[in-house]
Design a protein around this motif. Structure first.
Motif, mmCIF file in Angstrom:
data_model
loop_
_atom_site.group_PDB
_atom_site.id
_atom_site.type_symbol
_atom_site.label_atom_id
_atom_site.label_comp_id
_atom_site.label_asym_id
_atom_site.label_seq_id
_atom_site.Cartn_x
_atom_site.Cartn_y
_atom_site.Cartn_z
ATOM 1 N N ALA A 1 0.696 4.237 -2.962
ATOM 2 C CA ALA A 1 0.577 5.666 -2.684
ATOM 3 C C ALA A 1 1.741 6.472 -3.263
ATOM 4 O O ALA A 1 1.552 7.571 -3.785
ATOM 5 C CB ALA A 1 0.492 5.892 -1.173
ATOM 6 N N TRP B 1 0.818 -1.212 0.000
ATOM 7 C CA TRP B 1 0.000 0.000 0.000
ATOM 8 C C TRP B 1 0.853 1.265 0.000
ATOM 9 O O TRP B 1 0.464 2.299 -0.566
ATOM 10 C CB TRP B 1 -0.964 -0.008 1.185
ATOM 11 C CG TRP B 1 -2.044 -1.022 0.991
ATOM 12 C CD1 TRP B 1 -2.237 -2.169 1.697
ATOM 13 C CD2 TRP B 1 -3.063 -1.011 -0.020
ATOM 14 N NE1 TRP B 1 -3.306 -2.879 1.192
ATOM 15 C CE2 TRP B 1 -3.834 -2.191 0.148
ATOM 16 C CE3 TRP B 1 -3.391 -0.127 -1.047
ATOM 17 C CZ2 TRP B 1 -4.913 -2.488 -0.677
ATOM 18 C CZ3 TRP B 1 -4.466 -0.430 -1.867
ATOM 19 C CH2 TRP B 1 -5.212 -1.594 -1.676
ATOM 20 N N TYR B 2 2.043 1.186 0.622
ATOM 21 C CA TYR B 2 2.966 2.311 0.523
ATOM 22 C C TYR B 2 3.342 2.546 -0.938
ATOM 23 O O TYR B 2 3.338 3.688 -1.421
ATOM 24 C CB TYR B 2 4.229 2.055 1.358
ATOM 25 C CG TYR B 2 5.351 2.991 0.991
ATOM 26 C CD1 TYR B 2 5.408 4.268 1.522
ATOM 27 C CD2 TYR B 2 6.331 2.618 0.068
ATOM 28 C CE1 TYR B 2 6.416 5.152 1.154
ATOM 29 C CE2 TYR B 2 7.330 3.485 -0.301
ATOM 30 C CZ TYR B 2 7.372 4.747 0.242
ATOM 31 O OH TYR B 2 8.362 5.616 -0.134
ATOM 32 N N ALA C 1 2.374 5.656 6.696
ATOM 33 C CA ALA C 1 2.687 4.240 6.491
ATOM 34 C C ALA C 1 4.114 3.916 6.914
ATOM 35 O O ALA C 1 4.384 2.862 7.511
ATOM 36 C CB ALA C 1 2.480 3.870 5.023
ATOM 37 N N TYR D 1 -0.346 9.923 3.105
ATOM 38 C CA TYR D 1 -0.462 8.514 3.500
ATOM 39 C C TYR D 1 0.918 7.864 3.624
ATOM 40 O O TYR D 1 1.165 7.075 4.548
ATOM 41 C CB TYR D 1 -1.302 7.740 2.481
ATOM 42 C CG TYR D 1 -1.299 6.251 2.734
ATOM 43 C CD1 TYR D 1 -2.164 5.686 3.668
ATOM 44 C CD2 TYR D 1 -0.396 5.413 2.080
ATOM 45 C CE1 TYR D 1 -2.139 4.327 3.936
ATOM 46 C CE2 TYR D 1 -0.358 4.049 2.336
ATOM 47 C CZ TYR D 1 -1.235 3.515 3.268
ATOM 48 O OH TYR D 1 -1.193 2.165 3.532
ATOM 49 N N CYS D 2 1.823 8.176 2.711
ATOM 50 C CA CYS D 2 3.171 7.581 2.729
ATOM 51 C C CYS D 2 3.886 7.863 4.046
ATOM 52 O O CYS D 2 4.534 6.970 4.615
ATOM 53 C CB CYS D 2 4.006 8.120 1.575
ATOM 54 S SG CYS D 2 3.530 7.491 -0.046
ATOM 55 N N CYS E 1 -1.690 11.279 -1.487
ATOM 56 C CA CYS E 1 -0.849 10.079 -1.526
ATOM 57 C C CYS E 1 0.362 10.213 -0.611
ATOM 58 O O CYS E 1 0.694 9.288 0.138
ATOM 59 C CB CYS E 1 -0.394 9.809 -2.954
ATOM 60 S SG CYS E 1 -1.668 9.127 -4.033
#
Length: 539
Positions: free
Chosen positions: A323, A319-320, A492, A488-489, A485
């Protein structure tokens, strides 16, 4: 699986795992086969392929004593002999990926009669091929073979030929899209292969810096591409074919030559390295013991695939990468167009302005790797963590994207935001380094790497689609999506760092209670990080 065990329970299960591992390693030392009389125990001999290839040299390697000076000389030799070629290949493969961005302002779109969102699909098409290869073929082909570098050389030569075909006299849009898909198939092998090669020669604490160097060559690729494109545009009336076609031919010919060099020079594994003498080969085996991993294994093991799917880290990486690569897919294909249309630079000026991001990436990626090593030697823990630098770079990229998206009336601020974005590759490098160092078990490593690169490809397919034609020339929607994005990174990466710290502490406590696994050559039994209690996750 060790990661799921608590320190106060499950000891009987751990005993069973340790007993099986001990039997596996002991059996590997037998020169002659024998029947499996152990019931549910797994009998494995050296020839069966269940252990790592390095096991063949493990006992002999233990007999040598390597001084720190000898080890330093060996590391320098590996760096000087192997790294220039690896780095240059990575620079060229990045040129291949982003050449369409330069070609787009050199006449590609007009000559192939593109309209609407058709150019966005040019950027995405490459990653359809990349996605297909990493859904399974790369792992099956390269794990099974004992001639990885030779096969890699063939793929490199193939993508060079495909690039040359981009300049076919009667090429149309449909044929161009097909070639981009095929190019993605061919280039989909290079990053996982280089990750495996790095793990074969360098210690876990050395791998991050090396990956920073070869991945940072993307910046050199940007510089070389824009310099070539600039020269071709200046003399575009001197050629019998359009300048953008000649660009693809030049890169393709260089790529084919590099494929030949790989065939000759890069060994399939350290035991076959022509530039190492017999003692140095044993030194490589001895020095990578600390990785709790070896050269590789050629059996695809179902249980390691299942373990990879159950490992939370696999999906953190996944998921990283989704993003971080959605913005990458857009920027790499639209950077020249943004400079040309959004910022108002001419074609030649846009190509020259594109040199600056390349220089930033070329310098910053190796620099952060060196800083991580420096603070590691100084025992400054938090600054020696690779994930610390990954978080730092992700935060800077987030700030840069906010400047690009929201400083609408300040051209200089938006341009600075574009350039700050080019620190983000260091963050992705950290994830590649984590996979290289932290996914133990050869099948598991290939599986985790493939899943991560599936995310990489899928996100790069989606990225160009965020640049909607009707939002040109400033593409406000795409810029906002990049901000989300990168936010989120950052989150994460913080979670991944804390997760690994807690797991290492749990293993330390468990080992304190039980004592370490004292099994001869356990490092080369092709154990996963879940199976091997001596394994610690690189931070």
């Amino acid at each position: 699986m060790v990661s799921s065990y608590s320190t106060s329970s499950k000891k009987s299960s751990l005993d069973a795992v340790e007993e099986k591992i001990s039997y596996r390693v002991a059996a590997a030392d037998e020169e002659d086969g024998r029947d499996d009389a152990s019931g549910d125990k797994e009998f494995v001999d050296l020839q069966s392929g269940h252990v790592d290839d390095a096991m063949k040299l493990a006992d002999e390697a233990k007999k040598i004593t390597v001084t720190p000076e000898e080890d330093r000389k060996l590391v320098w030799k590996l760096d000087l002999v192997m790294f220039p070629l690896i780095c240059f290949i990575y620079a060229i493969q990045y040129m291949d990926k982003i050449a369409t961005g330069s070609a787009a302002i050199m006449g590609l779109r007009q000559d192939l009669h593109m309209h609407g969102d058709q150019y966005s699909w040019v950027g995405s098409a490459f990653y359809f091929g990349y996605l297909f290869m990493n859904l399974g073929p790369v792992q099956l082909i390269f794990q099974k073979t004992k001639h990885m570098s030779k096969l890699l050389a063939l793929f490199i030569g193939s993508w060079g030929l495909i690039l040359c075909c981009h300049a076919a006299p009667r090429i149309n849009y449909a044929a161009f899209i097909a070639l981009r898909v095929l190019l993605g198939c061919a280039e989909g092998v290079v990053t996982p292969c280089f990750t495996i090669i790095t793990a074969q020669y360098w210690k876990s604490n050395e791998q991050f810096t090396r990956i920073c160097f070869w991945f940072g060559m993307n910046g050199l690729g940007v510089i070389m591409l824009n310099s070539m494109a600039y020269g071709l545009v200046l003399h575009k009336d001197s050629y019998s074919i359009p300048a953008w076609k000649l660009l693809f031919v030049i890169i393709g010919v260089i790529t084919i030559a590099l494929g030949a060099l790989v065939w000759y020079w890069i060994p399939d594994d350290p035991s076959k390295a022509r530039f190492l003498n017999e003692r140095e080969k044993l030194m490589v085996v001895q020095r990578i013991r600390s990785n709790q991993q070896g050269f590789g294994n050629h059996q695809v093991k179902k249980y390691q695939i299942i373990e990879a799917l159950k490992d939370p880290r696999t999906w953190m990486y996944f998921w990283y990468s989704v993003a971080v690569q959605i913005p990458n897919g857009g920027i790499t294909n639209f950077m020249s167009i943004l400079l040309n249309t959004d910022f108002g630079y001419s074609t030649t000026d846009s190509l020259l302005m594109g040199l600056i991001p390349g220089a930033i990436e070329l310098v910053s990626s190796p620099l952060f790797g060196i800083l991580s090593d420096y603070f590691g030697k100084k025992k400054v823990k938090i600054l020696s963590y690779k994930l610390t630098w990954a978080i730092f770079c992700a935060v800077i990229a987030l700030i840069g994207n906010c400047m690009l998206a929201y400083a609408k009336d300040n051209k200089k601020a938006r341009l600075a935001g574009v350039y700050l974005w080019y620190l983000i590759p260091t963050s992705f490098i950290c994830v590649l380094s984590n996979i290289s160092a932290n996914a133990a078990g050869y099948t598991k490593k290939w599986t985790v790497s493939s899943i991560n690169l599936v995310a990489y490809a899928a996100a790069n397919i989606a990225g160009p689609q965020c640049f909607i034609a009707k939002q040109a020339p400033n593409y406000s929607g795409a810029k906002t999506s990049m901000v989300v994005c990168y936010a989120y990174c950052v989150a994460a990466l913080i979670v991944l760092l804390l997760f690994n710290i807690m797991e290492n502490k749990r293993r330390d406590k468990l080992q304190e209670e039980r004592g370490p696994q004292k099994i001869e050559n356990v490092e080369f039994a092709d154990l996963t990080d879940f199976e091997n209690l001596n394994f610690r996750y690189t931070l």
